[in-house]
Design an enzyme around this catalytic site. Sequence first.
Site, PDB file in Angstrom:
ATOM      1  N   ASP A 140       0.830  -1.218   0.000  1.00  0.00           N
ATOM      2  CA  ASP A 140       0.000   0.000   0.000  1.00  0.00           C
ATOM      3  C   ASP A 140       0.864   1.269   0.000  1.00  0.00           C
ATOM      4  OD1 ASP A 140       0.987  -0.131   2.613  1.00  0.00           O
ATOM      5  OD2 ASP A 140      -0.958   0.157   3.580  1.00  0.00           O
TER       6      ASP A 140
ATOM      7  N   TYR B  66      11.964   2.902  -1.194  1.00  0.00           N
ATOM      8  CA  TYR B  66      11.311   1.583  -1.228  1.00  0.00           C
ATOM      9  C   TYR B  66       9.988   1.664  -1.993  1.00  0.00           C
ATOM     10  CZ  TYR B  66       8.241  -2.200   0.398  1.00  0.00           C
ATOM     11  OH  TYR B  66       7.332  -3.246   0.454  1.00  0.00           O
TER      12      TYR B  66
ATOM     13  N   LYS C 293       8.833  -0.055  -5.582  1.00  0.00           N
ATOM     14  CA  LYS C 293       7.687  -0.964  -5.707  1.00  0.00           C
ATOM     15  C   LYS C 293       6.668  -0.383  -6.694  1.00  0.00           C
ATOM     16  CE  LYS C 293       6.884  -4.325  -3.779  1.00  0.00           C
ATOM     17  NZ  LYS C 293       7.244  -5.759  -4.052  1.00  0.00           N
TER      18      LYS C 293
HETATM   19  P1  NAD Z   1      11.408 -10.020   3.333  1.00  0.00           P
HETATM   20  O1  NAD Z   1      12.430  -8.935   3.272  1.00  0.00           O
HETATM   21  O2  NAD Z   1      11.118 -10.706   4.618  1.00  0.00           O
HETATM   22  O3  NAD Z   1      11.809 -11.188   2.296  1.00  0.00           O
HETATM   23  C1  NAD Z   1      12.269 -10.914   1.005  1.00  0.00           C
HETATM   24  C2  NAD Z   1      12.788 -12.226   0.415  1.00  0.00           C
HETATM   25  O4  NAD Z   1      13.252 -11.934  -0.919  1.00  0.00           O
HETATM   26  C3  NAD Z   1      13.970 -12.810   1.181  1.00  0.00           C
HETATM   27  O5  NAD Z   1      13.821 -14.210   1.302  1.00  0.00           O
HETATM   28  C4  NAD Z   1      15.176 -12.481   0.301  1.00  0.00           C
HETATM   29  O6  NAD Z   1      16.241 -13.428   0.400  1.00  0.00           O
HETATM   30  C5  NAD Z   1      14.549 -12.499  -1.083  1.00  0.00           C
HETATM   31  N1  NAD Z   1      15.295 -11.660  -2.035  1.00  0.00           N
HETATM   32  C6  NAD Z   1      15.704 -10.376  -1.854  1.00  0.00           C
HETATM   33  N2  NAD Z   1      16.408  -9.959  -2.924  1.00  0.00           N
HETATM   34  C7  NAD Z   1      16.421 -11.004  -3.802  1.00  0.00           C
HETATM   35  C8  NAD Z   1      16.985 -11.185  -5.093  1.00  0.00           C
HETATM   36  N3  NAD Z   1      17.691 -10.205  -5.680  1.00  0.00           N
HETATM   37  N4  NAD Z   1      16.790 -12.362  -5.719  1.00  0.00           N
HETATM   38  C9  NAD Z   1      16.083 -13.355  -5.129  1.00  0.00           C
HETATM   39  N5  NAD Z   1      15.556 -13.249  -3.888  1.00  0.00           N
HETATM   40  C10 NAD Z   1      15.720 -12.083  -3.244  1.00  0.00           C
HETATM   41  O7  NAD Z   1      10.106  -9.380   2.699  1.00  0.00           O
HETATM   42  P2  NAD Z   1       8.572  -9.598   3.082  1.00  0.00           P
HETATM   43  O8  NAD Z   1       8.224  -8.696   4.188  1.00  0.00           O
HETATM   44  O9  NAD Z   1       8.295 -11.045   3.187  1.00  0.00           O
HETATM   45  O10 NAD Z   1       7.884  -9.020   1.766  1.00  0.00           O
HETATM   46  C11 NAD Z   1       7.626  -9.856   0.646  1.00  0.00           C
HETATM   47  C12 NAD Z   1       6.943  -9.043  -0.437  1.00  0.00           C
HETATM   48  O11 NAD Z   1       5.733  -8.500   0.055  1.00  0.00           O
HETATM   49  C13 NAD Z   1       7.779  -7.859  -0.932  1.00  0.00           C
HETATM   50  O12 NAD Z   1       7.605  -7.755  -2.323  1.00  0.00           O
HETATM   51  C14 NAD Z   1       7.182  -6.666  -0.207  1.00  0.00           C
HETATM   52  O13 NAD Z   1       7.340  -5.490  -0.963  1.00  0.00           O
HETATM   53  C15 NAD Z   1       5.721  -7.090  -0.113  1.00  0.00           C
HETATM   54  N6  NAD Z   1       4.970  -6.529   1.015  1.00  0.00           N
HETATM   55  C16 NAD Z   1       5.456  -6.615   2.293  1.00  0.00           C
HETATM   56  C17 NAD Z   1       4.697  -6.120   3.359  1.00  0.00           C
HETATM   57  C18 NAD Z   1       5.185  -6.222   4.786  1.00  0.00           C
HETATM   58  O14 NAD Z   1       4.536  -5.676   5.683  1.00  0.00           O
HETATM   59  N7  NAD Z   1       6.254  -6.936   5.078  1.00  0.00           N
HETATM   60  C19 NAD Z   1       3.465  -5.516   3.113  1.00  0.00           C
HETATM   61  C20 NAD Z   1       2.997  -5.449   1.792  1.00  0.00           C
HETATM   62  C21 NAD Z   1       3.756  -5.965   0.758  1.00  0.00           C
END
Ligand code: NAD
Length: 358
Positions: free
Chosen positions: A141, A165, A169
Amino acid sequence: MQDQFHKSESLKILLTGGAGFIGSHVIRLFVNKYPEYEIYNLDALTYAGNLENLEDIEAADNYTFLKADINNAVEINNLFEKYNFDKVIHLAAESHVDRSIADPLAFVRTNVIGTMNLLNAAKALWKDNFKDKLFYHISTDEVYGTLGETGLFTETTSYDPNSPYSASKASSDHFVRAYGETYGLPYIISNCSNNYGPNQFPEKLIPLFINNIIQNKQLPVYGDGKYTRDWLYVIDHAIAIDLAFHQGKTKSTYNIGGFNEWQNIDLVKLLCKIMDEKLDRVQGTSEGLITYIKDRPGHDKRYAIDASKINKELGWKPSVTFEEGLEKTIDWYLNNEDWLKNVTSGKYQEYYNNQYKK
Ligand code: NAD
Ligand code: TYD
């Protein structure tokens, strides 16, 4: 053995970022719920990726781990050719706002170029035959920027990102949409609010503060603490992703949120109260650790999601109240102190010392 019906249902799904926080919950849900699917978890195992998150399902017949970096176009193309994926669920990303302020280019590389590499590989593999194909892009969001005191983000709110960030996105969302419009690539994008729950890396507010309370360390609240976030339990996000993946309309977006707004300082005080109870400490002990520090630059005032579209179209709503989710989360961290110790050693410690140095 699989019967004929299940064979015809078989799908090869590439999920990126499955060793991270949200990705590991989505992988677990899919591996357990859909034994007829082949689930490939592609992850570079950055500081945020941790295969310990998946120990319970790593031996499953329908699960394969692929260590690869989405920034490496050649490697990604080769993997698409080798495994012939039918559908993609893309979660891999650099995900922490504070890190994006310190190193924005890393976010452009992974979140923008990495997403482009996946889009190009999918387009090349599927050529122009997109029947039964899907590129499901998981977004945030935060692309909508910030809200004032009132109002909610809907699927038609204009993009207005404020941090490196959220800008990265937003850019990746635009490219996914553009590949849909220009080349006909079937896509879904969902934009979710702040997640919390087990396995979240302790750099984000809730796990960082749980870890600091356990260790009697200061709780660094940015600015006046009156910033608002809409919190969703991570398993409810995974359930929403499952629904949108199977029943969502292609070429559309879904907002996912918790209907659960909290000002940071109120959330932190609730967390302190529960932690004092759980740790048998005198009430007020943890609150005493709260320290107001310099604000985050470009700090978005308020996020809040209108999740009525996914509710009406797909029947999704959060299943866990915030009080239940927070208690489950705290219990998980208290029962998994080894996990916390492992992820907070080494490299993360360097980042932590740098971020909060005074
Ligand atoms: P996180 O940081 O916990 O995990 C990210 C994962 O991506 C890790 O396992 C990392 O090793 C992998 N990664 C990073 N760079 C990489 C690369 N170059 N190649 C391959 N793998 C790679 O993130 P999260 O909190 O689980 O978020 C996951 C997704 O959800 C993201 O796209 C984030 O933008 C989105 N998101 C997160 C939230 C939140 O509150 N955490 C909310 C909405 C959306
Ligand atoms: P965070 O968990 O980093 O998520 P996001 O910035 O993506 O919303 O932060 C949630 C809120 O908590 C945000 O308003 C910033 C604030 N915050 C602090 O006050 N102190 C901290 O140490 C951190 C990490 C966050």
